[in-house]
Design an enzyme around this catalytic site. Structure first.
Site, short mmCIF file in Angstrom:
data_model
loop_
_atom_site.label_atom_id
_atom_site.label_comp_id
_atom_site.label_asym_id
_atom_site.label_seq_id
_atom_site.Cartn_x
_atom_site.Cartn_y
_atom_site.Cartn_z
N LEU A 29 -41.18 -23.15 17.98
CA LEU A 29 -41.74 -22.74 16.69
C LEU A 29 -40.98 -21.49 16.29
O LEU A 29 -40.74 -20.61 17.13
CB LEU A 29 -43.23 -22.40 16.81
CG LEU A 29 -44.21 -23.56 17.04
CD1 LEU A 29 -45.62 -23.01 17.28
CD2 LEU A 29 -44.20 -24.53 15.87
N ASP A 30 -40.57 -21.39 15.03
CA ASP A 30 -39.84 -20.18 14.64
C ASP A 30 -40.77 -18.97 14.70
O ASP A 30 -41.99 -19.10 14.77
CB ASP A 30 -39.19 -20.34 13.26
CG ASP A 30 -40.19 -20.57 12.15
OD1 ASP A 30 -41.06 -19.72 11.94
OD2 ASP A 30 -40.08 -21.61 11.46
N ALA A 31 -40.17 -17.79 14.68
CA ALA A 31 -40.94 -16.56 14.90
C ALA A 31 -42.05 -16.37 13.87
O ALA A 31 -43.11 -15.82 14.18
CB ALA A 31 -40.00 -15.35 14.90
N THR A 35 -43.78 -18.69 12.43
CA THR A 35 -44.78 -19.77 12.50
C THR A 35 -45.66 -19.59 13.72
O THR A 35 -45.17 -19.31 14.81
CB THR A 35 -44.09 -21.15 12.56
OG1 THR A 35 -43.29 -21.32 11.39
CG2 THR A 35 -45.12 -22.27 12.62
#
Length: 237
Positions: free
Chosen positions: A96-98, A100
């Protein structure tokens, strides 16, 4: 089966006699059948059984600001703050990107992690996004009908509008694509940039009431569902 915590020895025998147990895809009805827990695959009623007690499966509600890595060259908060609490060497299934938050699986089961994170399989994931602007049902329909992005066409498997306010909207998207930042790019493309994004489900797993930054071991049922999913994915590739 009793040692794996499926049921008592007597109930396990009844399951075998009733034809509810499979070993490597074949129904087994003989009692006392010997298996190799390292190589044989056992399932009950079509759900995989975890035979290796050294494998661990953990759900994390990843907060915003934490990168999906065990080390970050830029010094940002990473997953070690959670994995260091376990004796096993855990790593994340997918990313998950930072910016999200939401459901992330941590495990020391390399085979499962590899299969479920592989883009060719495309495990189903559900996200809830807060976006800028008043989204219309027509725009939601575009998301499921399909839109064109720089790296090709994409369509959500499901999409529904949860709430609309004066300057923002809440939308739920379910999709199986593993493409990078796909939810944010899809919503940008239809004119509604994401301001908040959380992943609520991953395959058969649901975040439920797990608070941000909290972790918990998966239940036996959840582990069985995840192993079943990964075995099906591996056999399809």
């Amino acid at each position: 089966m009793a040692a794996a915590g499926v049921a008592s020895r007597r109930v396990s025998e009844q399951m075998i006699e009733a034809g509810r147990v499979e070993v490597n895809g074949e129904i087994v009805t003989e009692l006392g059948r010997r298996i190799d827990p390292e190589t044989d695959l056992v399932s009950v009623d079509g759900v995989a059984v975890q035979l290796d007690p050294e494998k661990r499966y953990v759900m994390l509600n990843k907060p915003v600001g934490v990168v999906s890595s065990l080390s970050d060259e830029r010094g940002r908060p990473d997953l070690r703050r959670y994995t260091d609490a376990y004796e096993e060497r855990l790593f994340n299934v997918g990313r998950l990107d930072a910016e999200t938050s939401g459901l992330l699986v941590l495990t020391n089961d390399g085979d499962l992690a590899h299969v479920l994170a592989h883009p060719s399989f495309g495990v189903m994931k559900t996200y809830i996004a807060k976006v800028g602007g008043r989204m219309t049902p027509q725009t939601v329909a575009k998301l499921t009908a399909g839109i064109e992005l720089d790296d090709g066409p994409i369509a959500a498997d499901k999409a529904r509008l949860l709430d609309v306010e004066r300057a923002s909207s809440m939308v739920e998207l379910t999709l199986h694509s593993g493409r990078n930042r796909i939810v944010r790019r899809m919503l940008d493309a239809v004119g509604h940039p994401v301001t908040q994004l959380v992943r609520r489900s991953f395959g058969p797993l649901h975040l439920g009431t797990l608070r941000s930054g909290a972790v918990r071991d998966l239940t036996k049922v959840e582990v069985g569902q995840l192993l079943t999913l990964s075995r099906g994915a591996g056999s399809d590739r």
